[in-house]
Design a protein around this motif. Structure first.
Motif, PDB file in Angstrom:
ATOM      1  N   SER A   2       6.323  49.824 -27.035  1.00  0.00           N
ATOM      2  CA  SER A   2       7.447  50.021 -26.141  1.00  0.00           C
ATOM      3  C   SER A   2       7.282  49.137 -24.924  1.00  0.00           C
ATOM      4  N   LYS A   3       8.424  48.832 -24.248  1.00  0.00           N
ATOM      5  CA  LYS A   3       8.356  47.919 -23.103  1.00  0.00           C
ATOM      6  C   LYS A   3       7.545  48.517 -21.969  1.00  0.00           C
ATOM      7  N   ASP A   4       7.366  49.832 -21.997  1.00  0.00           N
ATOM      8  CA  ASP A   4       6.592  50.504 -20.951  1.00  0.00           C
ATOM      9  C   ASP A   4       5.280  51.027 -21.518  1.00  0.00           C
ATOM     10  N   GLY A   5       4.801  50.393 -22.609  1.00  0.00           N
ATOM     11  CA  GLY A   5       3.687  50.932 -23.374  1.00  0.00           C
ATOM     12  C   GLY A   5       2.375  50.940 -22.627  1.00  0.00           C
ATOM     13  N   THR A   6       1.545  51.920 -22.980  1.00  0.00           N
ATOM     14  CA  THR A   6       0.226  52.089 -22.367  1.00  0.00           C
ATOM     15  C   THR A   6      -0.862  51.942 -23.425  1.00  0.00           C
ATOM     16  N   ALA A   7      -1.896  51.203 -23.087  1.00  0.00           N
ATOM     17  CA  ALA A   7      -3.066  51.064 -23.960  1.00  0.00           C
ATOM     18  C   ALA A   7      -4.280  51.663 -23.259  1.00  0.00           C
ATOM     19  N   ILE A   8      -5.284  52.012 -24.045  1.00  0.00           N
ATOM     20  CA  ILE A   8      -6.515  52.624 -23.533  1.00  0.00           C
ATOM     21  C   ILE A   8      -7.701  51.746 -23.906  1.00  0.00           C
ATOM     22  N   VAL A   9      -8.592  51.519 -22.963  1.00  0.00           N
ATOM     23  CA  VAL A   9      -9.875  50.884 -23.245  1.00  0.00           C
ATOM     24  C   VAL A   9     -10.967  51.889 -22.898  1.00  0.00           C
ATOM     25  N   VAL A  10     -11.692  52.345 -23.909  1.00  0.00           N
ATOM     26  CA  VAL A  10     -12.798  53.286 -23.716  1.00  0.00           C
ATOM     27  C   VAL A  10     -14.097  52.486 -23.729  1.00  0.00           C
ATOM     28  N   VAL A  11     -14.824  52.513 -22.621  1.00  0.00           N
ATOM     29  CA  VAL A  11     -16.040  51.722 -22.476  1.00  0.00           C
ATOM     30  C   VAL A  11     -17.248  52.601 -22.833  1.00  0.00           C
ATOM     31  N   HIS A  52      -2.068  51.762 -28.078  1.00  0.00           N
ATOM     32  CA  HIS A  52      -3.312  51.211 -28.632  1.00  0.00           C
ATOM     33  C   HIS A  52      -4.505  51.860 -27.943  1.00  0.00           C
ATOM     34  N   ILE A  53      -5.556  52.110 -28.731  1.00  0.00           N
ATOM     35  CA  ILE A  53      -6.816  52.614 -28.198  1.00  0.00           C
ATOM     36  C   ILE A  53      -7.921  51.682 -28.670  1.00  0.00           C
ATOM     37  N   VAL A  54      -8.660  51.120 -27.723  1.00  0.00           N
ATOM     38  CA  VAL A  54      -9.775  50.231 -28.044  1.00  0.00           C
ATOM     39  C   VAL A  54     -11.064  50.910 -27.603  1.00  0.00           C
ATOM     40  N   LEU A  55     -12.001  51.034 -28.524  1.00  0.00           N
ATOM     41  CA  LEU A  55     -13.327  51.581 -28.211  1.00  0.00           C
ATOM     42  C   LEU A  55     -14.308  50.414 -28.171  1.00  0.00           C
ATOM     43  N   VAL A  56     -14.928  50.196 -27.013  1.00  0.00           N
ATOM     44  CA  VAL A  56     -15.895  49.111 -26.838  1.00  0.00           C
ATOM     45  C   VAL A  56     -17.293  49.717 -26.939  1.00  0.00           C
ATOM     46  N   ARG A  87     -21.104  46.330 -17.917  1.00  0.00           N
ATOM     47  CA  ARG A  87     -19.845  47.045 -18.049  1.00  0.00           C
ATOM     48  C   ARG A  87     -18.648  46.107 -17.909  1.00  0.00           C
ATOM     49  N   ILE A  88     -18.712  45.208 -16.934  1.00  0.00           N
ATOM     50  CA  ILE A  88     -17.575  44.303 -16.720  1.00  0.00           C
ATOM     51  C   ILE A  88     -17.347  43.415 -17.939  1.00  0.00           C
ATOM     52  N   ASP A  89     -18.422  43.022 -18.633  1.00  0.00           N
ATOM     53  CA  ASP A  89     -18.283  42.226 -19.856  1.00  0.00           C
ATOM     54  C   ASP A  89     -17.594  43.038 -20.945  1.00  0.00           C
ATOM     55  N   SER A  90     -17.954  44.322 -21.046  1.00  0.00           N
ATOM     56  CA  SER A  90     -17.369  45.187 -22.072  1.00  0.00           C
ATOM     57  C   SER A  90     -15.891  45.430 -21.804  1.00  0.00           C
ATOM     58  N   VAL A  91     -15.533  45.651 -20.549  1.00  0.00           N
ATOM     59  CA  VAL A  91     -14.117  45.851 -20.223  1.00  0.00           C
ATOM     60  C   VAL A  91     -13.321  44.596 -20.587  1.00  0.00           C
ATOM     61  N   GLN A  92     -13.856  43.427 -20.254  1.00  0.00           N
ATOM     62  CA  GLN A  92     -13.161  42.191 -20.586  1.00  0.00           C
ATOM     63  C   GLN A  92     -12.954  42.052 -22.088  1.00  0.00           C
ATOM     64  N   ARG A  93     -13.930  42.428 -22.873  1.00  0.00           N
ATOM     65  CA  ARG A  93     -13.774  42.343 -24.331  1.00  0.00           C
ATOM     66  C   ARG A  93     -12.717  43.329 -24.822  1.00  0.00           C
ATOM     67  N   GLY A  94     -12.661  44.479 -24.180  1.00  0.00           N
ATOM     68  CA  GLY A  94     -11.605  45.428 -24.526  1.00  0.00           C
ATOM     69  C   GLY A  94     -10.228  44.889 -24.190  1.00  0.00           C
ATOM     70  N   LEU A  95     -10.110  44.260 -23.033  1.00  0.00           N
ATOM     71  CA  LEU A  95      -8.835  43.664 -22.626  1.00  0.00           C
ATOM     72  C   LEU A  95      -8.451  42.515 -23.561  1.00  0.00           C
ATOM     73  N   GLU A  96      -9.426  41.712 -23.958  1.00  0.00           N
ATOM     74  CA  GLU A  96      -9.155  40.614 -24.888  1.00  0.00           C
ATOM     75  C   GLU A  96      -8.635  41.123 -26.220  1.00  0.00           C
ATOM     76  N   ALA A  97      -9.133  42.278 -26.657  1.00  0.00           N
ATOM     77  CA  ALA A  97      -8.681  42.857 -27.928  1.00  0.00           C
ATOM     78  C   ALA A  97      -7.220  43.277 -27.871  1.00  0.00           C
ATOM     79  N   HIS A 109     -11.364  53.844 -19.356  1.00  0.00           N
ATOM     80  CA  HIS A 109     -12.024  55.153 -19.251  1.00  0.00           C
ATOM     81  C   HIS A 109     -13.464  55.053 -19.716  1.00  0.00           C
ATOM     82  N   ASP A 110     -14.358  55.770 -19.039  1.00  0.00           N
ATOM     83  CA  ASP A 110     -15.760  55.841 -19.433  1.00  0.00           C
ATOM     84  C   ASP A 110     -15.901  56.711 -20.680  1.00  0.00           C
TER      85      ASP A 110
END
Length: 405
Positions: A2-11, A52-56, A87-97, A109-110
């Protein structure tokens, strides 16, 4: 999307050294499930549209976590990626996904915060859409002191303006991506390494707003935190079970028997046991797993194995009962049941089964994704009495205790 869609990155790519465990703290059991399972379930079952949910995760944990995701029926909802050294490297990989998926908002989210509530996530998303960002936070309760390296108090800040920062932290996806890109260009500067995503945004000149957090949304860091988390989880279970609904704890009984015949393999608990005879049946005739499956299904009021895997269905001819046990695990997961323990007794005059029981326990705990201490298997004879005593067949009795979430 959706145009207002939300994704999750779990670190969840850290190692949790302060926990003092020989494995990642996110894999430790909270209640009857791994800690990370509770975190992921909170996002999968949230009423808000989560696209989308990304687990790093750490590379050493990826195989286990992929099995956990698949076994929970979440393969289509959760993407697993390998994390980095920080942690910052892991978040970036989640964002890249999430690149190219059209995300408008992203909540980081932790993985070690398994007790966040649906209401907290909703508050953060709504506040972010109003202000452009939202970070869960609670007012500090204790007096805070700033001290020198030798322990002398330098300053006592006014705690009325101090907050403990939590996750989730929600930002516009493109703004967070850009902030991390800017941070990379600052890597050789004297700036401290950021400890959360809000700090990344602050360091790159972005505004960060707070949303009301929750004191129960604790981060599991030390063994004491696990004790607190168990208490919170038990409190929530008590609140649920004290209502007008039926008890949240249920017991099931399973029983099965198969005839011993020649030219068949003897398989019990997924273990092939050397013997001159095997059990006759449509599947692999694993009498132990059949009884356990019936006990689990019975406790959850989901019928029996004959209903779910009829012997008139060719798909189940010769099939491993471990495969069917995995399907039973999926069925009770859909109904929000947790396995607390299983106890089974195999009744057989021959062969001697004690040497094979540890492997049976390992198979069952692996498929059901519970700890081996939650599975107990015994073997007994009938002193030569009855069909088992004469070697005509083998029977199994099993009980299962389930708790509903």
């Amino acid at each position: 999307m959706s145009k207002d869609g939300t994704a999750i990155v779990v670190v969840a790519a850290g190692r949790g050294k302060r926990m003092g465990s020989d494995r990642n703290k996110i894999l430790l059991h909270l209640g009857s499930k791994p800690l990370i399972w509770w975190t992921l379930r909170g996002f999968v079952e949230h009423d808000e549209k989560i696209d989308h949910i990304v687990l790093v995760a750490h590379r050493d944990d990826k195989d286990y976590l992929q099995g956990l995701i698949e076994g929970s029926g979440w393969s289509e909802r959760i993407l697993l990626v390998e994390g980095g050294s920080e942690r910052i490297d892991s978040v970036q990989r989640g964002l890249e996904a999430l690149d190219g998926k059209g995300c408008q908002w992203v909540a980081v989210h932790d993985g070690a915060r398994p007790l966040f509530s649906a209401q907290l996530l909703t508050r953060c998303i709504e506040k972010a859409k109003e202000k452009g960002s939202a970070v869960a936070a609670v007012p500090v309760k204790d007096t805070i002191k700033e001290v020198s390296s030798d322990g002398m108090v330098i300053n006592t800040p006014d705690r009325s303006s101090l907050f403990s920062i939590q996750t989730p932290q929600v930002f516009k996806y493109q703004e967070l991506v850009k902030a991390y890109q800017v941070l990379e260009s600052m890597s050789n500067s004297s700036h401290p390494l950021p400890t959360d995503d809000a700090m990344v945004m602050e360091m790159t000149g972005q505004q960060v707003f707070l949303a009301p957090g929750d004191y129960e949304n604790i981060k599991i860091t030390t063994p004491e935190d696990m004790i607190m988390a168990e208490a919170i989880l038990n409190k929530r279970s008590s609140i649920v079970s004290s209502g007008p609904s039926m008890s949240a704890t249920r017991v099931g009984l399973g029983y099965d028997v198969h005839r011993l015949v020649e030219e068949r393999e003897l398989i019990l608990g997924g273990v092939q046991i050397p013997y001159e005879k095997g059990l006759l049946g449509h599947s692999d005739a694993d009498v132990l797993l059949h009884a356990i499956k019936d006990a689990i299904l019975g406790a959850a009021a989901l019928g029996d194995i004959g209903r779910h895997f009829p012997d008139t269905d060719g798909r189940y001819k010769g099939i491993s009962s471990l495969v069917l046990l995995q399907e039973v695990a999926r069925l009770i997961e859909q109904e929000h049941w947790d396995i607390m323990n299983i106890d089974a007794t195999i009744v057989a005059q021959r062969p001697k089964l004690a040497p094979y029981i540890p492997e049976m326990v390992a198979n069952i705990s692996r498929v059901l994704k519970v700890e081996s201490r939650q599975i107990n298997i015994k073997a007994t004879t009938t002193e030569g009495l009855g069909f088992a005593g004469t070697g005509e067949g083998i029977a199994t009795y099993a009980t299962a205790l389930l708790r509903q979430r």
